[in-house]
Design an enzyme around this catalytic site. Sequence first.
Site, PDB file in Angstrom:
ATOM      1  N   ARG A 153     -25.657  47.481 -90.185  1.00 49.59           N
ATOM      2  CA  ARG A 153     -26.328  46.944 -91.378  1.00 49.59           C
ATOM      3  C   ARG A 153     -27.792  47.397 -91.431  1.00 49.59           C
ATOM      4  O   ARG A 153     -28.678  46.616 -91.766  1.00 49.59           O
ATOM      5  CB  ARG A 153     -26.277  45.413 -91.404  1.00 49.59           C
ATOM      6  CG  ARG A 153     -24.907  44.818 -91.549  1.00 49.59           C
ATOM      7  CD  ARG A 153     -24.292  45.124 -92.913  1.00 49.59           C
ATOM      8  NE  ARG A 153     -23.079  44.367 -93.094  1.00 49.59           N
ATOM      9  CZ  ARG A 153     -21.897  44.728 -92.586  1.00 49.59           C
ATOM     10  NH1 ARG A 153     -21.779  45.848 -91.918  1.00 49.59           N
ATOM     11  NH2 ARG A 153     -20.842  43.974 -92.792  1.00 49.59           N
ATOM     12  N   SER A 228     -22.296  38.231 -96.412  1.00 47.86           N
ATOM     13  CA  SER A 228     -22.826  37.661 -95.166  1.00 47.86           C
ATOM     14  C   SER A 228     -24.336  37.494 -95.292  1.00 47.86           C
ATOM     15  O   SER A 228     -25.044  38.459 -95.579  1.00 47.86           O
ATOM     16  CB  SER A 228     -22.540  38.587 -93.990  1.00 47.86           C
ATOM     17  OG  SER A 228     -21.165  38.811 -93.878  1.00 47.86           O
ATOM     18  N   GLU A 324     -29.654  38.941 -93.042  1.00 43.32           N
ATOM     19  CA  GLU A 324     -29.225  40.278 -93.435  1.00 43.32           C
ATOM     20  C   GLU A 324     -29.647  40.596 -94.879  1.00 43.32           C
ATOM     21  O   GLU A 324     -29.910  41.734 -95.227  1.00 43.32           O
ATOM     22  CB  GLU A 324     -27.701  40.369 -93.279  1.00 43.32           C
ATOM     23  CG  GLU A 324     -27.158  41.776 -93.169  1.00 43.32           C
ATOM     24  CD  GLU A 324     -26.863  42.364 -94.519  1.00 43.32           C
ATOM     25  OE1 GLU A 324     -27.325  43.485 -94.778  1.00 43.32           O
ATOM     26  OE2 GLU A 324     -26.201  41.701 -95.337  1.00 43.32           O
TER      27      GLU A 324
HETATM   28  N1  EPU Z   1     -15.410  32.742 -87.917  1.00 46.68           N
HETATM   29  C1  EPU Z   1     -15.433  31.387 -87.701  1.00 46.68           C
HETATM   30  N2  EPU Z   1     -15.869  30.586 -88.726  1.00 46.68           N
HETATM   31  C2  EPU Z   1     -16.250  31.076 -89.907  1.00 46.68           C
HETATM   32  C3  EPU Z   1     -16.245  32.467 -90.123  1.00 46.68           C
HETATM   33  C4  EPU Z   1     -15.821  33.302 -89.114  1.00 46.68           C
HETATM   34  O1  EPU Z   1     -15.085  30.904 -86.636  1.00 46.68           O
HETATM   35  O2  EPU Z   1     -16.606  30.268 -90.794  1.00 46.68           O
HETATM   36  C5  EPU Z   1     -14.878  33.620 -86.871  1.00 46.68           C
HETATM   37  C6  EPU Z   1     -13.509  34.165 -87.278  1.00 46.68           C
HETATM   38  O3  EPU Z   1     -12.477  33.298 -86.901  1.00 46.68           O
HETATM   39  C7  EPU Z   1     -13.446  35.465 -86.505  1.00 46.68           C
HETATM   40  C8  EPU Z   1     -14.903  35.912 -86.479  1.00 46.68           C
HETATM   41  O4  EPU Z   1     -15.694  34.756 -86.752  1.00 46.68           O
HETATM   42  O5  EPU Z   1     -13.025  35.239 -85.193  1.00 46.68           O
HETATM   43  C9  EPU Z   1     -15.219  37.041 -87.439  1.00 46.68           C
HETATM   44  O6  EPU Z   1     -14.993  36.611 -88.768  1.00 46.68           O
HETATM   45  P1  EPU Z   1     -14.659  37.646 -89.958  1.00 46.68           P
HETATM   46  O7  EPU Z   1     -13.562  38.540 -89.560  1.00 46.68           O
HETATM   47  O8  EPU Z   1     -14.518  36.864 -91.216  1.00 46.68           O
HETATM   48  O9  EPU Z   1     -15.919  38.594 -90.037  1.00 46.68           O
HETATM   49  P2  EPU Z   1     -17.487  38.328 -89.882  1.00 46.68           P
HETATM   50  O10 EPU Z   1     -17.931  38.834 -88.568  1.00 46.68           O
HETATM   51  O11 EPU Z   1     -17.831  36.919 -90.214  1.00 46.68           O
HETATM   52  C10 EPU Z   1     -18.153  40.698 -90.751  1.00 46.68           C
HETATM   53  C11 EPU Z   1     -19.073  41.299 -91.765  1.00 46.68           C
HETATM   54  C12 EPU Z   1     -18.483  41.159 -93.171  1.00 46.68           C
HETATM   55  C13 EPU Z   1     -17.159  41.879 -93.189  1.00 46.68           C
HETATM   56  C14 EPU Z   1     -16.234  41.269 -92.129  1.00 46.68           C
HETATM   57  C15 EPU Z   1     -14.929  41.996 -91.991  1.00 46.68           C
HETATM   58  C16 EPU Z   1     -21.338  41.084 -90.906  1.00 46.68           C
HETATM   59  C17 EPU Z   1     -22.649  40.374 -91.003  1.00 46.68           C
HETATM   60  N3  EPU Z   1     -20.374  40.643 -91.711  1.00 46.68           N
HETATM   61  O12 EPU Z   1     -18.062  39.302 -91.013  1.00 46.68           O
HETATM   62  O13 EPU Z   1     -19.365  41.813 -94.064  1.00 46.68           O
HETATM   63  O14 EPU Z   1     -16.544  41.775 -94.464  1.00 46.68           O
HETATM   64  O15 EPU Z   1     -16.888  41.335 -90.825  1.00 46.68           O
HETATM   65  O16 EPU Z   1     -15.139  43.248 -91.382  1.00 46.68           O
HETATM   66  O17 EPU Z   1     -21.205  42.008 -90.103  1.00 46.68           O
HETATM   67  C18 EPU Z   1     -21.232  41.452 -95.520  1.00 46.68           C
HETATM   68  O18 EPU Z   1     -21.890  42.175 -94.772  1.00 46.68           O
HETATM   69  O19 EPU Z   1     -21.730  40.941 -96.562  1.00 46.68           O
HETATM   70  C19 EPU Z   1     -19.834  41.153 -95.191  1.00 46.68           C
HETATM   71  C20 EPU Z   1     -19.105  40.314 -95.919  1.00 46.68           C
END
Ligand code: EPU
Length: 329
Positions: A153, A228, A324
């Site tokens: 990012r 995010s 971010e």
């Molecule tokens: N999780 C929780 N609670 C929540 C949300 C997530 O426990 O409320 C846990 C999930 O269970 C999972 C982990 O966190 O084990 C990761 O969650 P998720 O796959 O939804 O992805 P993320 O890490 O929260 C990142 C990116 C997103 C992208 C997704 C999918 C960043 C800051 N965010 O989110 O990007 O869509 O992975 O690849 O890296 C964005 O940048 O705006 C964005 C949406």
Amino acid sequence: MLKGYNTFGISVYAKRFITVTSIYELQQLLKIEKNLFLLSGGSNMLFTKDIDKLVVHIDTKGISIDKEDDNFVYLTVNCGENWHDFVLWCVSQNYGGLENLSLIPGNVGTSPIQNIGAYGVEVKDSITKVEALKIETNKLVSFSNEACNFGYRNSIFKNEAKGKFILTSVSFKLTTKKHRLITSYGDIENELANHNIKAPTLKDISVAVIAIRKSKLPDPKEIGNSGSFFKNPIISKAQFLALQKENPEIPNYPLSSTTIKVPAGWLVEQIGFKGKRYGDAGVHEKQALVLVNYANATGTEIFQLAERIQEKVLEKFGISLEIEVNVIS
Ligand code: EPU
């Protein structure tokens, strides 16, 4: 009024506003005024006050095919093109590489700035070049992929080059054969398996990603948000092991032998903020990493909620969450 120009749907005002539809228009404008506020898709910004500068809405359209060889197509896309429409067009042309990035809000021009990423893919993997107008000289300059200094990012456009350039076009190298499909991200595999898809096409992946995103992430047209709000923090292995002792279920993604990325969404959920709402500012009920504007929250209210979350996460886990989204203050 900029409410319709930022996906958070924050009501702030611009004293002066202009839409430009060509690089020529931009260059003409730069001859008269250099102190500009650039606005593209408005998908990664939180406005906390009115804008005094001249707001320039970049609305330059156009996709050109530069060349095609045996396995690849090389495209240049003007910055005002909508990102998701561009991805759908690539999928329809059987151009591979961006399908995992389906449904990300915003425009092509902002994709390299924060190196958008999702489901195991980052836009930097397909970018060959970014062209930009240097504000000081009013001349076009070209940044190779390497010169963009891409990170998680992050890019040169968020650092040394910030405020000095106006991005005009982004060039991509995409596959036309032997696509490198990335389905290893858990949710995609499950989604494909649920539909009994064993040999997915680009379209299958795009459709799967759209379904996953729709199930977790709020549609900015319905609830204001910027995806995010925080970055996923990267911590030392030692700090992670100590945390894991207390929280055996903590999700984690090892990055190197000494660093681990942990999901900020999980941290925010653990401090009890998932689904919380203060007036019209809130934390999304299905994804705690996404702050939302239910209707008429101010940018300051959203920012104060973010600060409260940062404080609590620091207190409970000793981790500083980095914002971010670009906060305009
Ligand atoms: N999780 C929780 N609670 C929540 C949300 C997530 O426990 O409320 C846990 C999930 O269970 C999972 C982990 O966190 O084990 C990761 O969650 P998720 O796959 O939804 O992805 P993320 O890490 O929260 C990142 C990116 C997103 C992208 C997704 C999918 C960043 C800051 N965010 O989110 O990007 O869509 O992975 O690849 O890296 C964005 O940048 O705006 C964005 C949406």
